[in-house]
Design a protein around this motif. Structure first.
Motif, PDB file in Angstrom:
ATOM      1  N   MET C  96       0.814  -1.228  -0.111  1.00  0.00           N
ATOM      2  CA  MET C  96       0.101  -0.041   0.026  1.00  0.00           C
ATOM      3  C   MET C  96       0.814   1.279   0.073  1.00  0.00           C
ATOM      4  SD  MET C  96      -2.618   1.353   2.776  1.00  0.00           S
ATOM      5  CE  MET C  96      -0.941   1.775   3.495  1.00  0.00           C
ATOM      6  N   SER C  97       1.824   1.154   0.787  1.00  0.00           N
ATOM      7  CA  SER C  97       2.754   2.287   0.910  1.00  0.00           C
ATOM      8  C   SER C  97       3.403   2.613  -0.599  1.00  0.00           C
ATOM      9  CB  SER C  97       3.844   2.322   1.826  1.00  0.00           C
ATOM     10  OG  SER C  97       4.704   1.115   1.768  1.00  0.00           O
ATOM     11  N   VAL C  98       3.403   1.676  -1.387  1.00  0.00           N
ATOM     12  CA  VAL C  98       4.045   1.946  -2.770  1.00  0.00           C
ATOM     13  C   VAL C  98       2.558   2.229  -3.784  1.00  0.00           C
ATOM     14  CG1 VAL C  98       5.340   1.095  -4.695  1.00  0.00           C
ATOM     15  CG2 VAL C  98       5.702   0.419  -2.515  1.00  0.00           C
ATOM     16  N   MET C  99       1.601   1.274  -3.738  1.00  0.00           N
ATOM     17  CA  MET C  99       0.803   1.505  -4.776  1.00  0.00           C
ATOM     18  C   MET C  99      -0.509   2.251  -4.179  1.00  0.00           C
ATOM     19  SD  MET C  99       0.977  -2.057  -6.995  1.00  0.00           S
ATOM     20  CE  MET C  99       1.942  -3.265  -6.642  1.00  0.00           C
ATOM     21  N   GLY C 100      -0.764   2.273  -2.784  1.00  0.00           N
ATOM     22  CA  GLY C 100      -1.833   2.963  -2.312  1.00  0.00           C
ATOM     23  C   GLY C 100      -2.888   2.097  -2.189  1.00  0.00           C
ATOM     24  N   VAL C 101      -4.079   2.533  -1.694  1.00  0.00           N
ATOM     25  CA  VAL C 101      -5.029   1.596  -1.504  1.00  0.00           C
ATOM     26  C   VAL C 101      -5.941   1.538  -2.872  1.00  0.00           C
ATOM     27  CG1 VAL C 101      -7.362   1.177  -0.548  1.00  0.00           C
ATOM     28  CG2 VAL C 101      -5.389   2.461   0.753  1.00  0.00           C
ATOM     29  N   GLY C 102      -6.078  -0.085  -3.099  1.00  0.00           N
ATOM     30  CA  GLY C 102      -6.618  -0.404  -4.562  1.00  0.00           C
ATOM     31  C   GLY C 102      -6.645  -1.736  -4.700  1.00  0.00           C
ATOM     32  N   LEU C 103      -7.267  -2.116  -5.856  1.00  0.00           N
ATOM     33  CA  LEU C 103      -7.534  -3.512  -6.072  1.00  0.00           C
ATOM     34  C   LEU C 103      -6.100  -4.292  -6.311  1.00  0.00           C
ATOM     35  CD1 LEU C 103     -10.026  -5.279  -6.712  1.00  0.00           C
ATOM     36  CD2 LEU C 103      -9.380  -4.981  -9.219  1.00  0.00           C
ATOM     37  N   MET C 104      -5.073  -3.578  -6.537  1.00  0.00           N
ATOM     38  CA  MET C 104      -3.824  -4.167  -6.822  1.00  0.00           C
ATOM     39  C   MET C 104      -3.169  -4.720  -5.639  1.00  0.00           C
ATOM     40  SD  MET C 104      -2.573  -5.101  -9.739  1.00  0.00           S
ATOM     41  CE  MET C 104      -1.020  -5.526  -9.258  1.00  0.00           C
ATOM     42  N   THR C 105      -3.121  -3.857  -4.560  1.00  0.00           N
ATOM     43  CA  THR C 105      -2.709  -4.181  -3.376  1.00  0.00           C
ATOM     44  C   THR C 105      -3.438  -5.385  -2.635  1.00  0.00           C
ATOM     45  OG1 THR C 105      -2.292  -1.885  -2.888  1.00  0.00           O
ATOM     46  CG2 THR C 105      -2.259  -3.082  -0.977  1.00  0.00           C
ATOM     47  N   VAL C 106      -4.634  -5.356  -2.922  1.00  0.00           N
ATOM     48  CA  VAL C 106      -5.330  -6.549  -2.308  1.00  0.00           C
ATOM     49  C   VAL C 106      -5.007  -7.593  -3.239  1.00  0.00           C
ATOM     50  CG1 VAL C 106      -7.679  -7.574  -2.414  1.00  0.00           C
ATOM     51  CG2 VAL C 106      -7.615  -5.296  -1.712  1.00  0.00           C
ATOM     52  N   ILE C 107      -4.949  -7.649  -4.620  1.00  0.00           N
ATOM     53  CA  ILE C 107      -4.542  -8.864  -5.251  1.00  0.00           C
ATOM     54  C   ILE C 107      -3.033  -9.163  -5.117  1.00  0.00           C
ATOM     55  CG2 ILE C 107      -3.693  -9.468  -7.657  1.00  0.00           C
ATOM     56  CD1 ILE C 107      -5.999  -7.944  -8.715  1.00  0.00           C
ATOM     57  N   ARG C 166      -8.260  -1.758   4.843  1.00  0.00           N
ATOM     58  CA  ARG C 166      -9.348  -2.821   5.396  1.00  0.00           C
ATOM     59  C   ARG C 166     -10.812  -2.424   5.080  1.00  0.00           C
ATOM     60  NH1 ARG C 166     -11.009  -2.930  11.663  1.00  0.00           N
ATOM     61  NH2 ARG C 166     -13.166  -4.206  11.208  1.00  0.00           N
ATOM     62  N   THR C 167     -10.990  -1.291   4.963  1.00  0.00           N
ATOM     63  CA  THR C 167     -12.433  -0.679   4.576  1.00  0.00           C
ATOM     64  C   THR C 167     -12.623  -1.115   3.016  1.00  0.00           C
ATOM     65  OG1 THR C 167     -11.865   1.235   6.051  1.00  0.00           O
ATOM     66  CG2 THR C 167     -13.963   1.320   4.787  1.00  0.00           C
ATOM     67  N   PHE C 168     -11.513  -1.080   2.452  1.00  0.00           N
ATOM     68  CA  PHE C 168     -11.562  -1.538   0.757  1.00  0.00           C
ATOM     69  C   PHE C 168     -11.804  -2.840   0.839  1.00  0.00           C
ATOM     70  CE2 PHE C 168      -9.662  -2.391  -3.129  1.00  0.00           C
ATOM     71  CZ  PHE C 168     -10.184  -1.669  -4.058  1.00  0.00           C
ATOM     72  N   TYR C 169     -10.970  -3.539   1.619  1.00  0.00           N
ATOM     73  CA  TYR C 169     -10.954  -5.012   1.543  1.00  0.00           C
ATOM     74  C   TYR C 169     -12.181  -5.744   2.328  1.00  0.00           C
ATOM     75  CZ  TYR C 169      -8.517  -9.861   1.603  1.00  0.00           C
ATOM     76  OH  TYR C 169      -8.004 -10.853   1.619  1.00  0.00           O
ATOM     77  N   GLY C 170     -12.761  -4.963   3.090  1.00  0.00           N
ATOM     78  CA  GLY C 170     -13.686  -5.439   3.997  1.00  0.00           C
ATOM     79  C   GLY C 170     -14.945  -6.293   3.213  1.00  0.00           C
ATOM     80  N   PRO C 171     -15.285  -5.718   2.073  1.00  0.00           N
ATOM     81  CA  PRO C 171     -16.633  -6.371   1.356  1.00  0.00           C
ATOM     82  C   PRO C 171     -16.049  -8.057   1.123  1.00  0.00           C
ATOM     83  CG  PRO C 171     -16.129  -4.425   0.665  1.00  0.00           C
ATOM     84  CD  PRO C 171     -15.082  -4.821   1.462  1.00  0.00           C
ATOM     85  N   VAL C 172     -14.888  -8.324   1.141  1.00  0.00           N
ATOM     86  CA  VAL C 172     -14.741  -9.875   0.777  1.00  0.00           C
ATOM     87  C   VAL C 172     -15.207 -10.774   1.841  1.00  0.00           C
ATOM     88  CG1 VAL C 172     -12.791 -11.408   0.630  1.00  0.00           C
ATOM     89  CG2 VAL C 172     -12.585  -9.193  -0.694  1.00  0.00           C
TER      90      VAL C 172
END
Ligand code: ATP
Ligand code: ATP
Ligand code: MG
Ligand code: MG
Lengths: 501, 295, 333, 333
Positions: C96-107, C166-172
């Motif tokens: 996240m500290s590189v790519m920010g909050v987003g789909l890529m980070t979750v992937i 976490r908020t972003f990933y939470g829906p999983v």
């Protein structure tokens, strides 16, 4: 001889899961006689014996001991009454030693402790009576199939039986051991023991039986004195039809193209420097005494055992220790140990049948319909007598298990098949069929190795015979040289040099 | 002044839940810093997953490491009393932390947390903030004496205030367990006014469950022990987390430091130090916020 | 052996049907009990809760079914889950500290979990098959190792996923389709695929054959070691999948994450009718076993009748009863 | 199964000798390591400590060897120990208020422990043999039950033995003859009697036969159910004996008493060379297994490892290595 029966069953029926396999059987055993019970695979011999031995209760009918009705609620009561049984399937625990097995359940003790010295000595003594020189401290998992059978017999001998029930004791024995056993039986009979004996080797029956009872499909079809009964009569009564010649005509002489080439194969501790070749269309038999290392050699060839040396199938060299590679090269091995290595006893027939050839039945998922068809086909082709297609392999009669194992191996459509003791426990009618199958395979251009302890089989089937003695190939016989005498001489190590020359 | 070298043994429970984790962290920090600061001091730190193992650890420290002082945070009071007493008999300095032994006067120094106080402060907060009474649920810790003391004090504090505990289960000081228990409380009770989670880890779990259920009948969740994330929420004025109660895991560091002073300073520090449980609210939250601590 | 014998004795096809009904009956009994105890028991909310929380153990237990069927055992899954969760959190925070909050980070996080699960499973499997060490010992060892590693990664405390992430990933964990949340969907998929794999594929057959008698399997040209290793790898992978669902729930991992999951997973497998000594496995039974275990906890939380101290005792009694019910119907035939 | 095969493959007598040496070598390696790390390692004090604390698990593990050899498993021993300890304390405190501090009170306590252990073992055994329920399930159930019961008896806290009584009873743990403390003496006796029972009596043989193939054992007129039940009863009794030594040590019982003892006992048995699936057991191997486990803990306490968080990891690695050493010497022959 005393005519009052010692042990008898009257009008006994027995069902398994709704299927009746014995129908109103009457049978009796008198002291000082050998009473032979014969019949086809699945006729109900083992079931009858287990009922007599107290291992199975009858569904209806009575068991009588000394004229009075008994119900052995457990086998130890039967044993206490002097009834001892040798089971068709081994009744030994693999992880215990020979001595521990022989005395299992009735250990000798000195005070609180086991009297191991005496037990070992007795075990050794009983084995010696069978001319078997096995170390009583070996684990059963380490001894060969035929040695296991000797241990079973020794175990029964030690119990001073009034009634001795023997379910195919010679199926895994060679002729020499069989002779010893039959002599022993004769001696026991003379001492007054009642002996119930079954075997698919009718010559043995003719030799020792005083009376013969024949079972067919769970009913007694014949019961009479053995005197004057020929092997042919017995076979006819068992199968219910006239038997033609047991061995088919030999397949045409092999073409000469080598399909299997084994060079300098050694299996540590068992086989030294064995070399042989196999040609297309050939039936090659391996003969030898028990412990000669035939089984180990074959297991080394197909990669089931650590082995050094080379194995070529056609032009291809097989990697060592890789059964799957042998299998995909079209080389398969049928084990002599059907219970321990051949079949999954607690799985159903179809699962067992297709295990080796599963890749032929599965893409992503298994084609259960094709599997079912294969089972139907196998049941009819190998005449497997199963009460119910859904039954477990362990519920088949011994001979039918062997047929299932054969069907399983053949389903893999091998080009080269090694069959270790192919007709162990198989009735005479089916034997004929199996010989036919072997001959047909050869005629079709496949190649077959038969490892067999039955001399007649070796002579009747093979184009060529390799004889092993003490882990080495002692010699080879072809054509008219194949015969009782030369094989035995080689196997005993008498003619080794001559043959090699 | 030439000082004799000394070995100080520190025996604490393993990091099996959040608070214990924080306490482990502070113990290690203290040992590291003091070891660097004083050349003559050696430290032996061991962590035990159960009382029996803790006794083993202490035995080993005495028999094989030759400790001169023992700082012990007993897993449980009763089973450790005998073994620690026999350590004290061997003229080894004994500092007991947090959970008192079941016999008096064994230890030279006692640095105590106040478990009944922890429950009482929490209870008083409920009474004050729910003047009309209400229905609350309680998440308890791992069944231990500590938990019993806290819950008893809490119950006494709310006695007669019209606050009714409609459900009480063990969340074992564990987020996941608390989450599950809270979910089930929410299914079971249509109306819950507030939650005493009795520990910040459990509060985290309970809050997540409330969030998920989308229920707005719950006014607040009170945790405890001062986990930094929770203090931050108090600081930020989160309505669901209006307050917290301290039970500082750093007390172990205090105890180690005070013990060390005996071997470097001239004046021995002995006696009893009780670290009270304080109420943290938005006003004073900043004082209790240590962003670098793992807890 | 004993399994084989028991089966042999109970015999034919029809009895098996009753044997099959056992766990189902226990499950139904529990549902009836729950309904009687609390009217909210059958509310969609409660059902969703129970199913979703079953998903972690459930997904793992499906993998465990294969391991046990092939005659193995894995005690390390709970610690493995904790370790993977910790690793995932660290990797995601770093990404996240590189790519920010987003789909890529979750992937990236998800891939981490899958790769770590695969690797952990492979380590267990290879030590057991190549190293020829008892599965019990290997996985007891790795259990200690992973548990220690996560404690060490978390410095004794808790590793937390960045709040925004976490908020972003939470829906999983919390989201889903048509009111069915993702954990439930994934659990159902894993169970269905597992059931098919067990009954309809060569792999399933081979597992049962190996567990039943590995010599026979070897003589039948089954790649015994390969299949055995594969069961552990599969289990590791499923632990990874379970962790992917677990992390978004509370966004944290600590030394107490996944504690005793191994015991629960094994218990679920056995309650479901799989034989502990191998040779016979039933994935759908495992699913029912997992549900039974979850329901016991749920029902105990929904009632006040017993002292919470006795929860464990009641759990124990019900587990035994559930299995007695299986045997009972069997005998009563 | 697989165990039998391994034996088959490794074959003859001479290899077995090396197999036998395995755990011994691991033990020696640990002792050497300990001596190198800390000069006090071989001091009488430390040796006494290690042996005495091994006694609890050790006594239990000897019983567990029989259970496992006969093809069973018992997960309940740790909880059972906690429960018996709790019961013993309650009974002794109550007796004391009538009879005062004295030998009688202690004897009543000891009898309580023995009877309770016997009964608990019998319950496990009968549920398994008569009830025909998997040992894993039965003992998982009773594990939960006993753990709950002790928590409940202690009201969530700790049950403690009256202080005076404890002082009176203390010598049973701390005292001894000729410098050898009682727990060590009792452990040694149990181990010796166990070893003899396993190798020199019909009981031991019957256990191995049942674990190897219970059908064959049944056909050989071995009282399979009776022997199996006896193994659990014996184990229960030994749990009682262990508790008798344990109570004077800590004088208390709580929900965390005996936590994970079952795992440690089983691990010791397996490390010692007994086969988890039954059929082959070795009591002296178990004793070595117990010592190995105790020494690992002891050595970790004698040194300052990287981080206490990693203790578990090191333990795990050593357990695996100890068993690898067993296999290793075996292969290298
Ligand atoms: N436990 C069982 N369950 C179901 N069927 C069984 C069982 N045992 C035997 N049978 C069936 O009973 C029949 C008779 O079997 P039995 O073993 O008595 O035959 P057999 O005459 O000894 O044959 P073989 O010569 O092959 O040994 C067979 O059809 C067999 O499948
Ligand atoms: N698993 C084993 N471990 C150790 N030794 C074995 C094992 N199997 C067989 N042996 C020994 O190897 C030798 C050869 O075995 P085996 O009797 O099977 O040979 P064989 O020639 O195939 O005889 P047959 O097939 O007629 O029984 C025997 O001395 C036997 O005791
Ligand atoms: Mg038969
Ligand atoms: Mg052979």
């Amino acid at each position: 001889m005393n005519d009052a029966p010692l042990l008898a069953i009257r009008d006994v029926s027995r069902s398994f899961g709704g299927i009746e396999v014995l129908h109103g059987v009457d049978f009796d055993l008198r002291p000082g006689e050998v009473h032979a019970l014969i019949g086809e695979n699945g006729a109900g011999k083992s079931t009858t014996m287990k009922i007599l031995g107290g291992y199975l209760p009858p569904s209806s009918g009575t068991v009588e001991l000394d004229g009075s009705t008994v119900s052995f609620s457990a086998s130890d009561e039967a044993e206490a009454a002097g009834v001892v049984m040798i089971h068709q399937e081994f009744n030994l625990t693999e992880q215990l030693t020979v001595e521990e097995n022989v005395f299992l359940g009735r250990e000798l003790t000195k005070g609180l402790f086991l009297d191991k010295t005496t037990m070992r000595a007795r075990t050794r003594e009983w084995l010696e009576r069978l001319d078997c020189h096995l170390d009583p401290t070996l684990r059963v998992s380490q001894i060969s199939v035929s040695d296991k059978q000797m241990v079973e017999i020794a175990k029964a001998l030690g119990r001073n039986a009034r009634v001795l029930i023997m379910d195919e004791p010679t199926a895994v024995l060679t002729r020499r051991e069989t002779d010893i056993l039959l002599d022993l039986i004769a001696r026991l009979r003379d001492e007054g023991t009642a002996i119930l004996y079954t075997s698919h080797k009718l010559d043995e029956i003719a030799r020792i039986a005083d009376r013969v009872t024949v079972l067919r499909d769970g009913s007694v079809v014949m019961a009479q004195e053995a005197e004057g009964l020929t092997e042919d009569d017995m076979a006819r009564a068992m199968v219910g039809r006239e038997m033609s010649d047991l061995y088919p005509d030999k397949a045409p002489e092999p073409s000469g193209e080598t399909v299997l080439d084994v060079q300098g194969l050694s299996v540590p501790g068992h086989v030294r420097d064995a070399s042989f070749t196999l040609r297309r269309g050939e039936v090659l038999a391996f003969a030898g005494l028990v412990g000669a290392g035939r089984t180990e050699l074959m297991e080394g060839v197909v990669g089931l055992r650590e082995a050094t040396g080379s194995v070529h199938v056609g032009e291809r060299k097989l990697p060592p220790n890789n059964v799957a590679a042998a299998r995909s090269a079209g080389l398969v091995y049928l084990t002599e140990d059907r219970k321990g290595r051949g079949l999954l006893l607690n799985k159903n027939l179809a699962e067992n049948l297709t295990l080796l050839a599963l890749n032929r039945f599965s893409g992503v998922t298994i084609d259960k319909r094709a599997e079912d068809e294969a089972l139907t086909d196998a049941i009819s082709r190998y005449d497997i007598r199963a009460g119910d297609r859904g039954m477990l392999a362990g519920q088949l009669s011994g001979g039918n298990q062997q047929k299932l194992l054969l069907a399983k191996t053949m389903l893999a459509e091998p080009d080269i098949v090694i069959i270790d003791e192919p007709t162990r426990g198989i009735d005479i009618g089916t034997k004929q069929q199996i010989y036919g199958i072997i001959q047909r395979l050869a005629a079709e251009g496949k190649a077959v190795i038969v490892v067999s302890s039955e001399m007649a089989e070796v002579i009747g089937l093979a184009h060529r015979v390799v004889v092993m003695a003490q882990g080495r190939i002692a010699g080879e016989l072809t054509g008219d040289d194949i015969g009782d005498e030369p094989i035995v001489r080689l196997a005993m190590g008498l003619d080794a040099k001559e043959a090699a020359a | 002044q030439e000082q004799e070298s000394a070995t100080i043994g520190v025996s604490i429970p393993a990091a099996t839940h959040g608070w214990a984790g924080g306490m482990n962290f502070h113990a290690q920090q203290a040992v590291e810093q003091l070891g660097e600061r004083y050349d003559n001091l050696d430290f032996v730190l061991s962590t035990a997953p159960d009382p029996g193992q803790q006794v083993n650890d202490i035995e080993d420290m005495v028999a094989a490491r030759g400790i001169d002082a023992l700082v012990v945070l007993p897993f449980e009071s009763e089973p450790l009393t005998g073994p620690v007493a026999s350590v004290a008999e061997q003229d080894i300095w004994v500092t007991v932390v947090d959970r008192g032994l079941s016999q008096e006067n064994i230890e030279d120094l006692y640095v105590a947390g106040d478990n009944p106080g922890f429950g009482r402060v929490a209870g008083e907060y409920f009474v004050e903030n729910m003047p009309d009474g209400g229905q609350i649920v309680v998440l308890r810790g791992i069944p231990t004496t500590i938990d019993n003391e806290r819950v008893e004090a809490f119950q006494q504090a709310i006695d007669g205030s019209g606050i009714e505990i409609i459900g009480m289960e063990h969340g074992n000081w564990n987020r996941d367990d608390a989450f599950t228990v809270m979910q089930d409380f929410l299914s079971r009770h249509g109306q819950i006014d507030a939650v005493w989670a009795s520990d910040d880890d459990m509060a985290v779990g309970a809050l997540a469950a409330i969030d998920q259920a989308g229920r707005d009948d719950i006014q607040f969740v009170l945790g405890g022990a001062g986990m930094k994330e929770m203090i931050q929420r108090v600081m930020e004025g989160d309505e669901m987390v209006p307050a917290d109660v301290t039970y500082p895991p750093a007390m172990i560091a205090t105890a180690i430091e005070m013990t060390a002073l005996n071997f470097v300073g001239s004046a021995p520090v002995s006696g009893e130090f009780i670290i009270g449980s304080e109420l943290i609210t938005q006003e004073n939250a900043e004082e209790y916020y240590y962003p670098d601590s793992p807890f | 052996m004993s399994a084989a014998d028991t089966t042999t004795q109970t015999g034919g096809g029809r009895r098996l049907d009753f044997h099959v009904l056992g766990p189902v009956l226990a499950l139904i009994a529990l549902i009836v009990l729950g309904t009687l105890i609390n009217t909210n028991f059958l509310s969609p909310g409660n059902i969703t809760n129970v199913l979703a929380r079953s998903a972690f153990i459930g997904i793992i237990a499906v993998g465990m079914t294969f391991v046990i069927t092939a005659g193995g055992l894995d005690l390390s899954v709970g610690s493995m889950a904790a370790f993977i969760a910790g690793l995932m959190i660290i990797v995601m925070n770093a990404t996240m500290s590189v790519m920010g909050v987003g789909l890529m980070t979750v992937i990236v996080g998800i891939l981490t979990a899958l790769v770590a699960g695969l690797a952990a499973g492979a380590i267990n499997g290879l030590l057991i098959t190549r190293g020829r060490i008892e599965a019990f010992i290997v996985t007891l060892g790795t259990m200690g190792i992973y548990r220690s590693l996560v404690t060490w990664l978390a410095d004794g405390g808790t590793l937390s996923l960045d709040f925004d992430l976490r908020t972003f990933y939470g829906p999983v964990y919390y989201g889903g389709i048509l009111g069915v949340t993702w954990p439930i969907i994934v659990f159902a998929l894993v169970a269905i695929v597992g059931e098919i794999a067990m009954r309809q594929t060569a792999f399933g057959r081979h597992c049962a054959a190996i567990g039943s008698n590995d010599q026979v399997a070897r003589y039948s040209a089954v790649h015994v070691d390969r299949v055995r290793t594969a069961t552990y790898v599969l289990l590791g992978l499923l632990v990874g999948v379970a962790t992917i669902m677990y992390v978004p729930r509370l966004g944290s991992a600590s030394s107490s994450t996944g504690l005793l999951w191994e015991l629960e997973a094994i218990a679920a497998v056995i309650i479901g009718g799989t034989v502990l000594k191998g040779g016979f496995g039933r994935v759908w039974g495992t699913v029912i076993g997992v549900l039974i275990l979850s329901l016991i906890g749920n029902i105990l939380n929904l009632t006040d009748v017993v002292s919470p101290y006795l929860n464990g005792a009641i759990q124990g009694v019900i587990i035994i009863l559930a299995v007695v019910m299986q045997r009972g119907t069997n005998v009563s035939r």
